[in-house]
Design a protein around this motif. Structure first.
Motif, mmCIF file in Angstrom:
data_model
loop_
_atom_site.group_PDB
_atom_site.id
_atom_site.type_symbol
_atom_site.label_atom_id
_atom_site.label_comp_id
_atom_site.label_asym_id
_atom_site.label_seq_id
_atom_site.Cartn_x
_atom_site.Cartn_y
_atom_site.Cartn_z
ATOM 1 N N GLU A 82 0.790 -1.149 0.006
ATOM 2 C CA GLU A 82 -0.097 0.040 -0.128
ATOM 3 C C GLU A 82 0.955 1.269 -0.089
ATOM 4 O OE1 GLU A 82 -3.952 1.364 2.508
ATOM 5 O OE2 GLU A 82 -3.384 -0.768 2.374
ATOM 6 N N ARG A 83 1.751 1.372 0.664
ATOM 7 C CA ARG A 83 2.932 2.622 0.803
ATOM 8 C C ARG A 83 3.430 2.591 -0.392
ATOM 9 N NH1 ARG A 83 3.641 0.789 6.058
ATOM 10 N NH2 ARG A 83 5.352 -0.630 5.691
ATOM 11 N N PHE A 84 3.834 1.375 -1.167
ATOM 12 C CA PHE A 84 4.521 1.480 -2.519
ATOM 13 C C PHE A 84 3.564 2.289 -3.609
ATOM 14 C CE2 PHE A 84 5.290 -0.519 -6.778
ATOM 15 C CZ PHE A 84 6.531 -0.043 -6.910
ATOM 16 N N VAL A 85 2.215 1.684 -3.483
ATOM 17 C CA VAL A 85 1.309 2.430 -4.199
ATOM 18 C C VAL A 85 1.249 3.905 -4.188
ATOM 19 C CG1 VAL A 85 -1.064 2.179 -5.112
ATOM 20 C CG2 VAL A 85 0.093 0.219 -4.820
ATOM 21 N N GLN A 86 0.949 4.017 -2.883
ATOM 22 C CA GLN A 86 0.742 5.577 -2.532
ATOM 23 C C GLN A 86 1.983 6.673 -3.055
ATOM 24 O OE1 GLN A 86 -2.119 6.881 -1.639
ATOM 25 N NE2 GLN A 86 -3.209 5.142 -1.695
ATOM 26 N N THR A 87 3.090 5.905 -2.844
ATOM 27 C CA THR A 87 4.257 6.595 -2.980
ATOM 28 C C THR A 87 4.328 6.791 -4.687
ATOM 29 O OG1 THR A 87 5.670 5.822 -1.319
ATOM 30 C CG2 THR A 87 6.663 6.603 -3.254
ATOM 31 N N LYS A 88 3.798 5.976 -5.434
ATOM 32 C CA LYS A 88 3.749 6.158 -6.900
ATOM 33 C C LYS A 88 2.620 7.185 -7.319
ATOM 34 C CE LYS A 88 7.045 3.070 -8.029
ATOM 35 N NZ LYS A 88 8.244 3.589 -8.366
ATOM 36 N N LEU A 89 1.587 6.978 -6.507
ATOM 37 C CA LEU A 89 0.571 7.873 -6.685
ATOM 38 C C LEU A 89 1.086 9.506 -6.540
ATOM 39 C CD1 LEU A 89 -2.564 5.953 -5.719
ATOM 40 C CD2 LEU A 89 -2.075 6.608 -8.035
ATOM 41 N N GLN A 90 1.727 9.698 -5.405
ATOM 42 C CA GLN A 90 2.031 10.911 -4.847
ATOM 43 C C GLN A 90 3.271 11.189 -6.018
ATOM 44 O OE1 GLN A 90 3.229 10.041 -0.860
ATOM 45 N NE2 GLN A 90 1.295 10.097 -0.144
ATOM 46 N N ALA A 91 3.860 10.579 -6.405
ATOM 47 C CA ALA A 91 5.014 11.087 -7.390
ATOM 48 C C ALA A 91 4.530 11.599 -8.458
ATOM 49 C CB ALA A 91 6.037 9.869 -7.609
ATOM 50 N N GLY A 92 2.994 11.389 -8.844
ATOM 51 C CA GLY A 92 2.486 11.910 -10.056
ATOM 52 C C GLY A 92 2.380 11.098 -11.285
ATOM 53 N N LYS A 93 3.464 10.118 -11.349
ATOM 54 C CA LYS A 93 3.422 9.421 -12.482
ATOM 55 C C LYS A 93 2.503 8.561 -12.927
ATOM 56 C CE LYS A 93 6.874 6.579 -15.074
ATOM 57 N NZ LYS A 93 8.123 5.738 -14.955
ATOM 58 N N TYR A 94 1.374 8.096 -12.147
ATOM 59 C CA TYR A 94 0.175 7.440 -12.458
ATOM 60 C C TYR A 94 -0.918 8.153 -11.580
ATOM 61 C CZ TYR A 94 4.146 4.083 -12.884
ATOM 62 O OH TYR A 94 5.191 3.536 -13.263
ATOM 63 N N ARG A 95 -2.154 8.046 -12.299
ATOM 64 C CA ARG A 95 -3.249 8.747 -12.144
ATOM 65 C C ARG A 95 -4.203 8.140 -11.101
ATOM 66 N NH1 ARG A 95 -3.805 9.520 -18.228
ATOM 67 N NH2 ARG A 95 -4.156 7.296 -17.844
ATOM 68 N N SER A 96 -3.964 6.626 -10.994
ATOM 69 C CA SER A 96 -4.722 5.955 -10.165
ATOM 70 C C SER A 96 -4.419 4.624 -9.848
ATOM 71 C CB SER A 96 -6.218 5.672 -10.906
ATOM 72 O OG SER A 96 -6.033 4.935 -12.114
ATOM 73 N N VAL A 97 -4.925 3.978 -8.586
ATOM 74 C CA VAL A 97 -4.347 2.650 -8.373
ATOM 75 C C VAL A 97 -4.707 1.622 -9.458
ATOM 76 C CG1 VAL A 97 -4.817 0.731 -6.908
ATOM 77 C CG2 VAL A 97 -4.945 3.126 -5.933
ATOM 78 N N GLU A 98 -5.935 1.848 -10.290
ATOM 79 C CA GLU A 98 -6.203 0.965 -11.272
ATOM 80 C C GLU A 98 -4.901 0.983 -12.482
ATOM 81 O OE1 GLU A 98 -8.187 3.146 -9.989
ATOM 82 O OE2 GLU A 98 -9.628 1.769 -8.767
ATOM 83 N N GLU A 99 -4.543 2.022 -12.723
ATOM 84 C CA GLU A 99 -3.622 2.435 -13.678
ATOM 85 C C GLU A 99 -2.278 1.592 -13.299
ATOM 86 O OE1 GLU A 99 -1.039 5.714 -16.218
ATOM 87 O OE2 GLU A 99 -2.332 6.091 -14.461
ATOM 88 N N ILE A 100 -2.120 1.661 -11.974
ATOM 89 C CA ILE A 100 -0.783 0.686 -11.590
ATOM 90 C C ILE A 100 -1.057 -0.512 -11.774
ATOM 91 C CG2 ILE A 100 0.367 0.504 -9.409
ATOM 92 C CD1 ILE A 100 0.076 3.234 -8.638
ATOM 93 N N LEU A 101 -2.327 -0.966 -11.397
ATOM 94 C CA LEU A 101 -2.421 -2.451 -11.272
ATOM 95 C C LEU A 101 -2.624 -2.840 -12.842
ATOM 96 C CD1 LEU A 101 -3.411 -4.827 -9.975
ATOM 97 C CD2 LEU A 101 -5.791 -4.411 -10.104
#
Length: 86
Positions: A10-29
């Protein structure tokens, strides 16, 4: 479908989202699943490649006289020594 993440995930995903490279959890998934699929296909290709090489080696061994282990190892050592001299 419901997916549970570990706190680290969860921290990993949140870090990616906060960095702004990804728009959503769905995009990361979606990206993670695509990469997993590519990994699986690559692994399957590697296994098939190894299987073909093993089959070729077995076929070659059917047409080659057997040698004892000491002769085989000495031949390899000689090739290494020759390669190191050049």
């Amino acid at each position: 479908m419901s997916i549970s993440l570990t706190p680290d995930q969860e921290r990993f995903v949140q870090t990616k989202l906060q960095a702004g490279k990804y728009r959503s959890v769905e995009e990361i998934l979606e990206i993670a699943l695509r990469l997993l699929d590519e990994y699986d296909r690559s692994e399957a290709e590697w296994v098939e490649d190894v299987r073909v090489k093993i089959d070729a080696a077995i076929e070659a061994s059917n047409h080659t006289a057997p040698i004892d282990g000491e002769t085989f190892v000495n031949g390899i050592l000689e090739r290494f020594q020759q390669a190191n001299q050049t």
